[in-house]
Design an enzyme around this catalytic site. Structure first.
Site, mmCIF file in Angstrom:
data_model
loop_
_atom_site.group_PDB
_atom_site.id
_atom_site.type_symbol
_atom_site.label_atom_id
_atom_site.label_comp_id
_atom_site.label_asym_id
_atom_site.label_seq_id
_atom_site.Cartn_x
_atom_site.Cartn_y
_atom_site.Cartn_z
ATOM 1 N N GLU A 43 -5.807 2.934 17.580
ATOM 2 C CA GLU A 43 -5.157 4.091 16.974
ATOM 3 C C GLU A 43 -5.988 4.612 15.811
ATOM 4 O OE1 GLU A 43 -1.249 2.830 15.753
ATOM 5 O OE2 GLU A 43 -1.030 1.667 17.590
ATOM 6 N N CYS A 71 -7.616 7.664 8.903
ATOM 7 C CA CYS A 71 -7.486 6.203 8.883
ATOM 8 C C CYS A 71 -7.982 5.691 10.230
ATOM 9 C CB CYS A 71 -6.013 5.839 8.670
ATOM 10 S SG CYS A 71 -5.707 4.058 8.785
ATOM 11 N N CYS A 81 -6.349 -8.104 15.950
ATOM 12 C CA CYS A 81 -6.816 -8.686 14.689
ATOM 13 C C CYS A 81 -6.588 -10.192 14.729
ATOM 14 C CB CYS A 81 -6.048 -8.070 13.519
ATOM 15 S SG CYS A 81 -6.626 -8.652 11.902
ATOM 16 N N CYS A 94 -1.598 -11.970 9.757
ATOM 17 C CA CYS A 94 -0.630 -11.717 8.681
ATOM 18 C C CYS A 94 0.756 -11.562 9.322
ATOM 19 C CB CYS A 94 -1.019 -10.461 7.901
ATOM 20 S SG CYS A 94 -2.656 -10.617 7.162
ATOM 21 N N CYS A 127 2.490 -8.070 10.220
ATOM 22 C CA CYS A 127 1.628 -6.986 10.720
ATOM 23 C C CYS A 127 1.625 -6.926 12.245
ATOM 24 C CB CYS A 127 0.208 -7.191 10.188
ATOM 25 S SG CYS A 127 -0.953 -5.945 10.769
ATOM 26 N N GLY A 161 -7.314 -4.093 12.803
ATOM 27 C CA GLY A 161 -8.466 -4.988 12.686
ATOM 28 C C GLY A 161 -8.839 -5.297 11.250
ATOM 29 N N SER A 219 -5.979 -6.882 0.295
ATOM 30 C CA SER A 219 -4.581 -7.135 0.652
ATOM 31 C C SER A 219 -4.147 -8.464 0.047
ATOM 32 C CB SER A 219 -4.444 -7.164 2.173
ATOM 33 O OG SER A 219 -4.687 -5.871 2.676
ATOM 34 N N LEU A 220 -3.439 -8.388 -1.048
ATOM 35 C CA LEU A 220 -3.071 -9.604 -1.779
ATOM 36 C C LEU A 220 -1.726 -10.149 -1.279
ATOM 37 C CD1 LEU A 220 -4.674 -11.041 -3.966
ATOM 38 C CD2 LEU A 220 -3.252 -9.904 -5.677
ATOM 39 N N HIS A 221 -0.695 -9.359 -1.382
ATOM 40 C CA HIS A 221 0.638 -9.648 -0.816
ATOM 41 C C HIS A 221 1.414 -10.802 -1.440
ATOM 42 C CE1 HIS A 221 -0.719 -6.675 1.933
ATOM 43 N NE2 HIS A 221 -1.252 -7.455 2.831
ATOM 44 N N ASN A 270 6.753 -1.569 6.635
ATOM 45 C CA ASN A 270 7.102 -0.658 7.732
ATOM 46 C C ASN A 270 7.668 -1.509 8.860
ATOM 47 O OD1 ASN A 270 6.375 2.156 7.343
ATOM 48 N ND2 ASN A 270 4.290 1.388 7.041
ATOM 49 N N CYS A 325 0.000 1.492 11.359
ATOM 50 C CA CYS A 325 -0.989 1.169 12.377
ATOM 51 C C CYS A 325 -0.606 -0.013 13.238
ATOM 52 C CB CYS A 325 -2.341 0.957 11.728
ATOM 53 S SG CYS A 325 -3.097 2.531 11.452
HETATM 54 N N1 SAH Z 1 -7.232 -6.003 7.787
HETATM 55 C C1 SAH Z 1 -7.218 -5.092 6.670
HETATM 56 C C2 SAH Z 1 -6.650 -3.727 7.035
HETATM 57 C C3 SAH Z 1 -5.192 -3.825 7.388
HETATM 58 S S1 SAH Z 1 -4.178 -2.410 7.406
HETATM 59 C C4 SAH Z 1 -6.407 -5.707 5.552
HETATM 60 O O1 SAH Z 1 -5.806 -6.757 5.732
HETATM 61 O O2 SAH Z 1 -6.382 -5.127 4.454
HETATM 62 C C5 SAH Z 1 -3.998 -1.871 5.761
HETATM 63 C C6 SAH Z 1 -2.810 -2.431 4.975
HETATM 64 O O3 SAH Z 1 -1.574 -2.297 5.657
HETATM 65 C C7 SAH Z 1 -2.983 -3.909 4.669
HETATM 66 O O4 SAH Z 1 -2.704 -4.142 3.331
HETATM 67 C C8 SAH Z 1 -1.945 -4.529 5.559
HETATM 68 O O5 SAH Z 1 -1.548 -5.788 5.081
HETATM 69 C C9 SAH Z 1 -0.842 -3.492 5.515
HETATM 70 N N2 SAH Z 1 0.166 -3.627 6.579
HETATM 71 C C10 SAH Z 1 0.036 -4.188 7.800
HETATM 72 N N3 SAH Z 1 1.194 -4.178 8.471
HETATM 73 C C11 SAH Z 1 2.098 -3.579 7.672
HETATM 74 C C12 SAH Z 1 3.491 -3.270 7.796
HETATM 75 N N4 SAH Z 1 4.173 -3.564 8.887
HETATM 76 N N5 SAH Z 1 4.091 -2.659 6.756
HETATM 77 C C13 SAH Z 1 3.390 -2.336 5.635
HETATM 78 N N6 SAH Z 1 2.088 -2.605 5.466
HETATM 79 C C14 SAH Z 1 1.442 -3.221 6.457
#
Ligand code: SAH
Length: 363
Positions: free
Chosen positions: A100, A113, A120, A124, A127, A173, A228-230, A304, A347
């Site tokens: 996408e 984007c 991937c 996570c 995701c 990815g 991406s810390l989280h 999301n 995504c």
């Molecule tokens: N692999 C890269 C790019 C990922 S997409 C990374 O980990 O950063 C970009 C951002 O969207 C990342 O911070 C990812 O954690 C976040 N993301 C993925 N799924 C999500 C979801 N369902 N809701 C909100 N953010 C999400």
């Protein structure tokens, strides 16, 4: 694994010149071809009438411009547009691979984007892209194709809103797991005879792979890095972002600090807010402490929804409180705006649908 079919977009300017001269063609044709692709928005080289007919035929047969097939094109109410592209599977084991890419419009800005892998490997837990693991890296040509196809959805270049202004590598990815191909793409995006974007307009988002972050810094260009810390500690981060068990939070932050030192670019930390998991005020306080003294910016992303997954975004009071704790502690934090909510623009979701149901869709 056999290589996917070659595309013109797999070749940089020098490689294209070589390809031409090996076939007895004049090297200046490379310039004409690149102009037609990047400025002229050619859909295929057959349309480029400044080239001799024999060369056009040869290019169409041996080195097509696009190798993907757009199988879905969605337009949201806010005019966010999303393309689902189908690429051949080089191993021939599955029918095809889908990725996408998204075009987002804001006043004065058009951001695309793009995806860098099919699936991937990072896993996570919240995701959609990681469900089912990684199938393969996208080639340089397949990544560039996403940008160029979205560019062709815009009005003519000279009109208002006719140019891509920003690129975010935040699709499907882990971009730094495919750094070789990504590097070639970034060079084309910033080349004066490519898309001509400033590196400051390009952001690469990573799960946080310290060694690759350092290699990314060594490119010596002021690209933006988002990490991406989280989670604010190792225990929680390892639960949400499994690769953290190998890297550890400390090494990720250190590599991000080094990125800032090398490039002067303020690092963005992404933090997906998952209700009841990482969204409590004490998490915000711990995060503020972790980032205090760093030149950082926190991008809070309310989760999301993903059909297969059981996580949810907190309500807006909890989200606002989380941001306020960070800002009050002197750590700038903003909440990411949702774009394209009515088309599953988060995504990885459209790809999941497409790979569950065979797609036979018109664009
Ligand atoms: N692999 C890269 C790019 C990922 S997409 C990374 O980990 O950063 C970009 C951002 O969207 C990342 O911070 C990812 O954690 C976040 N993301 C993925 N799924 C999500 C979801 N369902 N809701 C909100 N953010 C999400």
């Amino acid at each position: 694994m056999p290589a996917p079919p070659a595309s013109l977009l797999d070749l940089d300017a020098d490689a294209l010149k070589n390809w031409l001269s090996e076939r007895g063609e004049k090297p200046f044709r490379a310039k004409q071809i690149r102009k037609a692709i990047f400025d002229g928005r050619a859909e295929s080289l057959s349309d480029v009438t400044t080239l001799p007919a024999a060369l056009r035929e040869r290019l169409a047969a041996e080195l097509p411009l696009f190798t993907g097939q757009p199988v879905r094109h969605q337009v949201a109410r806010d005019r966010t547009e999303k393309l689902l592209l189908r690429f051949a599977d080089p191993s021939g084991k599955t029918p095809a691979h889908h990725v996408e890419c998204v075009l987002m419009r804001e006043t004065g800005r058009r951001t695309v984007c793009i995806s860098t892998q099919v699936g991937c490997a990072m896993g996570c837990v919240f995701c959609a892209s990681g469900i089912g693991g990684v199938k393969r890296d996208l080639t340089r040509g397949e990544i560039l194709e996403q940008v160029l196809r979205l560019d062709r959805l815009l009005p003519p270049r000279e009109q208002d809103g006719g140019r891509i202004t920003n690129v975010v590598v935040m699709g499907i990815g882990e971009p730094l797991a495919n750094l070789r191909n990504l590097t070639g793409v970034l060079e084309e995006l910033t080349a004066p005879d490519g898309l001509g974007l400033s590196p400051r307009r390009i952001t690469v988002s990573t799960v946080g792979l310290p060694a690759q972050m350092r290699r990314f810094a060594e490119l010596g260009k002021p690209y933006n890095l988002a990490v991406s810390l989280h989670a604010p500690n190792d225990e929680l981060r390892s639960e949400i972002v499994p690769v953290n068990q190998k890297t550890g939070l400390h090494a990720v932050l250190e590599a991000a600090d080094d990125y800032f030192a090398a490039t002067g670019r303020r690092v963005t930390y992404e933090y997906v807010l998952l209700a009841g998991v990482n969204d409590e005020p004490h998490h915000a306080a711990e995060l503020a402490e972790l980032l205090a003294g760093r030149t950082a910016h926190v991008n809070l992303i309310p989760m999301n929804d993903v059909a297969e997954l059981d996580f949810a975004a907190p309500g807006s009071p909890a989200t606002g409180r989380f941001a306020a704790i960070l800002n009050d502690a002197g750590v700038p934090a903003t909440v990411r705006k949702r774009k394209g909510a009515d088309i599953d623009a988060a995504c990885g979701q459209l790809r999941r649908v497409a790979e569950r149901e065979p797609v036979s869709l018109a664009v």
